[in-house]
Design an enzyme around this catalytic site. Structure first.
Site, short mmCIF file in Angstrom:
data_model
loop_
_atom_site.label_atom_id
_atom_site.label_comp_id
_atom_site.label_asym_id
_atom_site.label_seq_id
_atom_site.Cartn_x
_atom_site.Cartn_y
_atom_site.Cartn_z
CG HIS A 187 -2.10 -1.29 0.95
ND1 HIS A 187 -3.40 -0.80 0.75
CD2 HIS A 187 -1.21 -2.28 1.21
CE1 HIS A 187 -3.74 -2.04 1.09
NE2 HIS A 187 -3.24 -3.08 1.19
CG ASP B 255 -4.27 -10.92 -0.85
OD1 ASP B 255 -5.26 -9.92 -1.08
OD2 ASP B 255 -3.13 -10.09 -0.69
ZN ZN Z 1 -3.57 -6.96 2.75
#
Ligand code: ZN
Length: 417
Positions: free
Chosen positions: A155, A293
């Site tokens: 991120h 994911d």
């Molecule tokens: Zn993650």
């Protein structure tokens, strides 16, 4: 032949010659459906005194509830977090592809993004029922931006946020949370208790992840209503015997009795070592939720691809930043994850199937519709062989995908009188 409208009831479908997953067991029993729901055959026989309108020979298949993936970032080159103009088309493309992996519903996942992106993307990402066009959407999974700088993973730091302004910060960032199923946040952020309570009161599942929290902070968050841990072991402090951090939550004795804690596991053997899968499975199997994911590289052929700003190279079993060994996300499908989990933990096939169907439905509080083959629930299910390969996918009792090299699916229609 169109049977609809030729009789006074919607057609009854009878799936025969199958082992169905009921009450944590596989049993040889027929599965009956009507109007897209699973129905009680006894009522059909005794109350309505009718026989099936369509019979389907399942050739001894296992029938499991369809898989539910609560964490998937994209596939087939589509990145849910990068789409802005073509959000609906991107989601639809992935939703369609997921059918072949046995996924009948999912939560498209948006990683930490600039505020403008949330406000462009989220209004276009609505809950929807699955169909021949693709798996259903149960709501988005917002992973970030309220996460820890120390465990941000991939991120982008510049977009991380805190809760300094209270719940208004949440609304300011996302714009809307109407179609949100899950929010992953770091519980050590200031004001997180207040935020978690407010989210839970709005029926949003709060998940703990991308966090440097200690066990106590995790336990407080769970007491406040958090019910999920995002990709256990990944993007959190490691288990330590004096403070086991968030990982220790799966063995905590401070979880309130009326609450159940779930946790996602990327069961690909790469992001989570098989020994870690076995430990989690031994400690807290009833909370285990298999997630992919998966990143946009899932489903693309081997070789180099440009995805958003990144050059990605797909090797045999993993995706790396081109020319490096740096992993850039999971590319294993849900079906492959279930198979991998089953083999590497030596769990029963029923246990592995429930971790990708019943458990995510329990997590999201939707067991009245999804995650089981109980009477009255949506007829979303898959046919599998004994190696857990998916051979067919049904949504609302309609065949939406079939493995072309598996057995021939024969449907026998009752002749009209
Ligand atoms: Zn993650």
């Amino acid at each position: 032949m169109n049977h609809k409208g030729t009789r006074d009831h919607e057609p009854y479908l009878q799936f025969k010659n199958c082992r169905i997953l009921v009450d944590h067991e596989l049993i040889w029993e027929d599965l009956w459906c009507q109007g897209g729901k699973i129905v009680n055959p006894e009522k059909v026989f005794f109350d309505e005194k009718v026989s099936a309108d369509v019979q389907i020979d399942c050739h001894g298949s296992i029938i499991s509830p369809g898989y539910i993936d609560v964490q998937i970032n994209g596939a087939e080159g589509v990145d849910f977090s990068l789409e802005t103009e073509n959000v609906e088309a991107g989601v639809a493309k992935v939703a369609k592809k997921l059918l072949q992996h046995g996924v009948t519903s999912f939560c498209p996942t948006i990683v930490t993004s600039p505020i403008k992106k949330y406000q462009q993307i989220l209004p276009k990402m609505k809950r929807s029922e699955g169909s021949l066009n693709g798996a259903g959407i149960l709501g988005v999974h917002l992973e970030g931006p309220f996460i820890s700088e120390g465990k941000k993973g991939a991120h982008l730091q510049e977009h991380l946020k805190t809760f300094s302004g209270g719940f208004q910060d949440v609304l300011n960032v996302y714009g809307t949370i109407d179609d949100t199923a899950i929010i992953t946040l770091a519980p050590e952020l200031n004001n997180s208790s207040e935020i978690i309570k407010e989210l839970v009161s709005r029926n949003i599942t709060v998940s703990l992840g991308h966090s440097v929290a200690n066990l106590k902070e995790g336990e407080i968050a769970v007491k406040n209503g958090a019910s999920f841990i995002t990709h256990l072991f990944n993007a959190m402090l490691s288990f330590h015997h004096r403070d086991p951090h968030l990982v220790g939550l799966i063995a905590s004795n401070k979880i309130p009795k009326d609450q159940k804690l779930f946790y996602g596991l990327i069961a690909d053997g790469i992001h989570t070592h098989p020994a870690a899968l076995r430990i989690a499975n031994l400690v807290h199997p009833e909370g285990l939720v298999i997630v992919t994911d998966a990143v946009p590289a899932m489903g693309l052929p081997k070789g180099k691809h440009t995805i958003g700003p990144q050059e990605v190279e797909i090797l045999d079993d993993r995706a790396v930043l081109a020319g490096t060994n740096t992993l850039c996300g999971s590319i294993m499908s849900m079906n492959e994850c279930v198979k991998y989990f089953h083999k590497s933990t030596n769990s029963t096939n029923v246990a592995a199937l429930e971790m990708a169907s019943l458990h995510p439905a329990q997590l999201l509080g939707i067991t009245d519709r999804k995650g089981s083959l109980e009477f009255g629930t949506d007829a979303d299910f898959i046919f599998l062989d004994d190696e857990l390969n998916v051979n067919a996918t049904y949504i609302a009792s309609e065949l939406v995908w079939k493995n072309p090299s598996a057995f021939k699916l024969t449907q026998q229609y009752r002749s009209e009188s």
